[in-house]
Scaffold this active site. Structure first.
Site, PDB file in Angstrom:
ATOM      1  N   ASP A  45       0.842  -1.203   0.000  1.00  0.00           N
ATOM      2  CA  ASP A  45       0.000   0.000   0.000  1.00  0.00           C
ATOM      3  C   ASP A  45       0.876   1.252   0.000  1.00  0.00           C
ATOM      4  O   ASP A  45       0.580   2.239  -0.670  1.00  0.00           O
ATOM      5  CB  ASP A  45      -0.914   0.032   1.243  1.00  0.00           C
ATOM      6  N   ASP A  47       3.919   1.556  -1.168  1.00  0.00           N
ATOM      7  CA  ASP A  47       4.506   1.737  -2.500  1.00  0.00           C
ATOM      8  C   ASP A  47       3.478   2.304  -3.477  1.00  0.00           C
ATOM      9  O   ASP A  47       3.795   3.144  -4.313  1.00  0.00           O
ATOM     10  CB  ASP A  47       5.054   0.410  -3.028  1.00  0.00           C
ATOM     11  N   LEU A  93      16.258   3.924  -2.417  1.00  0.00           N
ATOM     12  CA  LEU A  93      16.412   3.350  -3.756  1.00  0.00           C
ATOM     13  C   LEU A  93      15.141   3.562  -4.560  1.00  0.00           C
ATOM     14  O   LEU A  93      14.036   3.480  -4.024  1.00  0.00           O
ATOM     15  CB  LEU A  93      16.670   1.841  -3.658  1.00  0.00           C
ATOM     16  N   LYS A 128      17.508  -7.708  -1.704  1.00  0.00           N
ATOM     17  CA  LYS A 128      17.212  -6.513  -0.923  1.00  0.00           C
ATOM     18  C   LYS A 128      16.747  -7.005   0.442  1.00  0.00           C
ATOM     19  O   LYS A 128      15.686  -7.626   0.574  1.00  0.00           O
ATOM     20  CB  LYS A 128      16.111  -5.699  -1.609  1.00  0.00           C
ATOM     21  N   GLU A 184      22.659  -3.564   6.191  1.00  0.00           N
ATOM     22  CA  GLU A 184      21.339  -3.798   6.771  1.00  0.00           C
ATOM     23  C   GLU A 184      21.435  -4.650   8.033  1.00  0.00           C
ATOM     24  O   GLU A 184      22.074  -5.695   8.039  1.00  0.00           O
ATOM     25  CB  GLU A 184      20.494  -4.533   5.715  1.00  0.00           C
ATOM     26  N   LYS A 300      22.860  -2.766  -9.198  1.00  0.00           N
ATOM     27  CA  LYS A 300      23.746  -1.598  -9.125  1.00  0.00           C
ATOM     28  C   LYS A 300      24.714  -1.625 -10.289  1.00  0.00           C
ATOM     29  O   LYS A 300      25.219  -2.707 -10.652  1.00  0.00           O
ATOM     30  CB  LYS A 300      24.558  -1.633  -7.814  1.00  0.00           C
ATOM     31  N   CYS A 447     -12.303 -18.871  27.383  1.00  0.00           N
ATOM     32  CA  CYS A 447     -13.282 -19.781  27.959  1.00  0.00           C
ATOM     33  C   CYS A 447     -12.931 -19.974  29.425  1.00  0.00           C
ATOM     34  O   CYS A 447     -11.766 -20.162  29.782  1.00  0.00           O
ATOM     35  CB  CYS A 447     -13.213 -21.110  27.216  1.00  0.00           C
TER      36      CYS A 447
HETATM   37  S1  IVH Z   1      21.976  -0.107  -1.569  1.00  0.00           S
HETATM   38  C1  IVH Z   1      22.662   4.388  -2.240  1.00  0.00           C
HETATM   39  N1  IVH Z   1      21.569  -2.652  -1.253  1.00  0.00           N
HETATM   40  O1  IVH Z   1      16.806  -0.662   0.982  1.00  0.00           O
HETATM   41  C2  IVH Z   1      21.898   3.128  -2.075  1.00  0.00           C
HETATM   42  N2  IVH Z   1      20.152  -1.151  -0.107  1.00  0.00           N
HETATM   43  O2  IVH Z   1      14.728   0.997  -0.127  1.00  0.00           O
HETATM   44  C3  IVH Z   1      22.284   2.406  -0.875  1.00  0.00           C
HETATM   45  N3  IVH Z   1      18.504  -2.254   1.319  1.00  0.00           N
HETATM   46  O3  IVH Z   1      17.966   2.329   2.375  1.00  0.00           O
HETATM   47  C4  IVH Z   1      21.428   1.242  -0.616  1.00  0.00           C
HETATM   48  N4  IVH Z   1      19.129  -4.310   0.901  1.00  0.00           N
HETATM   49  O4  IVH Z   1      18.114   0.148   3.761  1.00  0.00           O
HETATM   50  C5  IVH Z   1      21.166  -1.417  -0.934  1.00  0.00           C
HETATM   51  N5  IVH Z   1      21.361  -4.946  -1.001  1.00  0.00           N
HETATM   52  C6  IVH Z   1      20.969  -3.722  -0.707  1.00  0.00           C
HETATM   53  C7  IVH Z   1      19.918  -3.488   0.181  1.00  0.00           C
HETATM   54  C8  IVH Z   1      19.522  -2.189   0.443  1.00  0.00           C
HETATM   55  C9  IVH Z   1      18.309  -3.552   1.580  1.00  0.00           C
HETATM   56  C10 IVH Z   1      17.716  -1.171   1.914  1.00  0.00           C
HETATM   57  C11 IVH Z   1      18.494   0.002   2.404  1.00  0.00           C
HETATM   58  C12 IVH Z   1      17.974   1.169   1.631  1.00  0.00           C
HETATM   59  C13 IVH Z   1      16.604   0.692   1.286  1.00  0.00           C
HETATM   60  C14 IVH Z   1      16.016   1.426   0.116  1.00  0.00           C
END
Ligand code: IVH
Length: 749
Positions: A45, A47, A93, A128, A184, A300, A447
């Protein structure tokens, strides 16, 4: 949910109004998620709202607000931690949801860099992680600071907490002089389940999901609490660095790994969108078996010089993209609402659904939590789902995350049948007809039938034979139900009479469906084998509310024997009853005070209740001893004592104990220490160690640590500021030491 009027048809005024509404909704959602660790809406929601906001802004760029949610990362730091300004902003991101978005990303990057279609362009792809991001600052190889993301510019100083996480190195060799490692913090599924179990046993806060548990655990003002929580850390990025880590993203990650950080093993180098999508599918397939939550794949640009050139938009890098997994959601018909009665009598509403596939799993039952949830309220009485209730016959949304029981998350009122009626939560137990009551402050209706309720009895028996309890091989839920139905076993003690009462039963059992000669004999042997049983298993097996596996272990270690436990529980009874009375008086006083608009006067009420009840010193001491056990609070103690005080329950417990040979829990290994077997009380301020440390050390030396002074106390260790306990000890002539005296005694001075 986001409005679905096509953006193209919006007038200026409508767009402005909607942007305002979206800004308010997103700010609220951000605060709930980032600052309060208590999300109010689902990620999907969220997003959707964000996407809608972005679409309107793209179509009406002039109407973009100064406080546009598109420019906000996360939430403001919570009060209580000092703030740290990030040397390099912590970014969010950009999100993608469809396969096509991946090719579009590749094209965007190429076009920005003016690279032709044929020019090689590599990307990394990695999971992620669904946790919370953390920035670790190392100077000359030493960890000096750890900060949460906060709003991207300023985060919370959680250095002391981060130091307790095993995955985070305190020192690095061969690192740049300044290095900020970002990654993370997360909690594994197994650790999350164990933590929640532990929290529930101790009457503490349980968490909705591993991410909340990780956030709640990291953001503890007391780092000692963080230390007890199993947090993990994956490094995947960096902030300020005094010299480049590498020339490629992949090599930089390898370098972080060589420096001692955990990096995600599913990170791959991809040649372009096709390989990126292939890896996305691979990770998606593995998602359920990873043991931790991920919510997508991050791509990336591999070449760090190109990352540099691409730079950032307001809050997101141009060189990275988060490709989210579709939410595990599905819609189906709610055919009926059933009530299940658990071993503690809790009435749990279960949604019987027309079977539907949610994230690859067929779901036909889902939880509806409790009666407030069905009615559209949360535990604080605030509206959820915009106050929509859930009824039999409704078209409902089912949500499934990882291994968690699926839940009914939403309802579509436009599809509600005309004859659907609000669900009336039963006020009598559907299994035994006893009153089902809801205590003040309890979300659950229970109960009151106790042992006469067949559902509770069966659930109790199933719990009794379960793996962490008696663990009787060959006697599982199915068999217990069968024996109970036939009247062969009604309560735990009956299990141990099974052979005697139905010894010819062996004959009968053999003739039963599913039982052969061998299995019947094996069952009787297995039962016989469990007659000799550890104390902690017996305590746990009783299935007392709030007395789970951990608490049972704590009790067994403290009391050593069944008889000592029973004696203590019986002795503490008047104090526990007075405690309950005091609680009730306190609640009444609070209500009266709030009605009269004055401040509640709690302390005198409590003291009065203790005195009116005339609780003897012996009972008070037993109570204090019980609640003085690390991890055992008043809720657990009251539950334990009142269960033993309940006549029918007690008779059943005594009958069981009579059949068993309950092993004593070994005393502490160290029996020749000067304090072995002594009861020690710590009071006042300790300067050379924390209270927890002092306690752990004393216990390791065989002492019993208690929270209050009584005739049974052997030593009082009094630091500065000691008050009534020191006075009482003096009156009772108890040996009193200061901290140094204690350390000298235990040979640690
Ligand atoms: S890169 C400049 N890699 O997702 C970008 N972020 O929605 C740096 N996150 O703030 C982040 N897994 O907390 C990156 N493999 C990953 C990630 C990741 C989780 C989180 C992170 C970020 C958020 C963005």
């Amino acid at each position: 949910m986001a409005d679905d009027t096509p953006v193209e048809t919006l007038t200026d005024a409508e767009a402005r109004a909607e942007l305002e509404r979206l800004a308010a909704a997103l700010t609220r959602a951000n605060t709930a998620y980032h600052t309060d660790d208590a999300p109010e809406i689902s990620d999907a929601d969220y997003d959707a709202l964000k996407r809608r906001n972005l679409e309107i802004e793209e179509r009406f760029p002039d109407l973009k607000r100064d406080d546009s949610p598109s420019d906000v990362v996360g939430g403001a730091p919570a009060e209580g931690f000092s703030k740290i300004r990030h040397a390099v902003r912590m970014m969010s991101l950009g999100n993608a949801f469809e396969d096509g978005d991946v090719a579009a990303f590749d094209e965007r990057v190429r076009s920005y860099l003016n690279l032709g279609r044929a020019a090689p362009l590599k990307f990394t792809a990695e999971p992620k992680i669904d946790g919370l991001s953390l920035s670790l600052r190392y100077e000359d190889g030493v960890l000096i600071q750890a900060a949460t993301r906060g709003d991207g510019e300023t985060g919370e100083n959680v250095t002391a907490n981060a130091r307790t996480i095993a995955d985070i190195p305190q020192e690095l060799t061969g690192a740049p002089a300044v290095l900020e490692v970002r990654g993370e913090v997360y909690m594994s599924h197994a650790d999350f389940a164990a933590l929640n179990e532990r929290q529930a046993e101790r009457g503490g806060k349980t968490f909705a999901n591993p991410r909340n548990a990780a956030a709640g655990s990291l953001r503890q003002l007391d780092a000692q609490i963080t230390r007890d929580r199993p947090l993990k850390f994956f490094a995947y990025a960096w902030g300020e660095v005094s010299e480049p880590l590498a020339d490629l993203q992949m090599r930089a990650i390898d370098r972080l790994s060589a420096l001692g950080f955990q990096t995600n093993p599913l990170t791959r180098l991809c040649d372009g969108p096709a390989e990126m999508l292939e890896h996305y599918r691979e990770i998606e397939e593995m998602r359920a078996t990873l043991g931790y939550d991920i919510d997508g794949v991050v791509y990336k640009v591999d070449d760090l010089a190109l990352q540099e050139r691409l730079g950032f938009r307001a809050t997101t890098p141009r060189w990275a993209l988060a490709h989210k997994f579709p939410a595990e959601l599905a819609w189906t018909w709610l055919e009926a609402i059933d009530i299940q009665v658990g071993r503690t009598g809790a009435l749990s509403p279960v949604a019987r659904l027309q079977p539907v596939t949610v994230g690859g799993v067929v779901v036909s039952n889902a939880t509806l939590h409790n009666e407030d949830y069905i009615a559209g309220f949360d535990s604080r009485g605030e509206e959820i789902r915009g106050g929509k209730d859930i009824r039999g016959g409704d078209w409902v949304q089912v949500y499934r995350a990882g291994d968690v029981i699926p839940k009914v998350a939403d309802v579509d009122l436009s599809k509600r049948p005309a004859d659907a009626v609000p669900y009336a939560f039963p006020e009598v137990c559907p299994e035994c007809g006893s009153a089902a009551i809801r205590e003040e402050g309890d979300a659950v209706r229970r109960c009151t039938g106790g042992l006469i309720c067949p559902a509770q009895a069966v659930e109790k028996l199933i719990h009794f034979v379960s793996r962490k309890a008696l663990d009787i091989e060959g006697l599982g839920a199915k068999q217990v139900e069968q024996f109970h139905r036939d009247g062969w076993i009604r309560e735990p003690a009956d299990i141990f009479d099974l052979k005697e009462n139905y010894g010819s039963g062996l004959q009968q059992l053999k003739n039963r469906e599913g039982w052969g000669d061998k299995s019947a004999e094996n069952l009787f042997d297995a039962i016989e084998e469990r007659r000799r049983i550890e104390l902690k298993r017996v305590i746990f097996a009783l299935g007392i509310r709030h007395v789970g596996e951990v608490v049972s272990g704590d009790l067994a270690r403290h009391f050593h024997s069944w008889s000592a436990l029973v004696e203590a529980v019986d002795t503490a009874r008047p104090a526990a009853e007075a405690h309950v009375m005091a609680d009730e008086a306190e609640a009444a006083e609070r209500r009266a005070a709030s009605e009269a608009g004055r401040r509640a006067q709690i302390k005198p009420v409590r003291d009065a209740a203790w005195d009116t009840a005339g609780v003897a010193a012996e009972a008070r001491a037993a109570w204090d001893d019980l609640v003085g056990i690390e991890g055992i609070g008043a809720t657990v103690a009251v539950s334990l004592v009142t269960t033993f005080a309940q006549a029918a329950e007690r008779a059943s417990i005594d009958r069981l104990a009579g059949k068993l040979d309950i092993l004593e829990t070994a005393g502490p290994a160290n029996t020749d220490s000067p304090v072995a077997g002594k009861t020690v009380v710590f009071t006042g301020k300790l300067e050379k160690m924390t209270r927890d440390e002092a306690k752990a050390r004393a216990e390791a030396l065989g002492a019993k640590v208690s929270g209050s002074v009584s005739a049974k106390t052997d030593i009082l260790v009094a630091g500065p500021g000691a008050g009534s306990k020191a006075k009482k000890a003096a009156e009772l002539g108890i040996q009193t030491l200061d901290e140094d005296g204690w350390l000298a005694l235990i040979g640690a001075g």
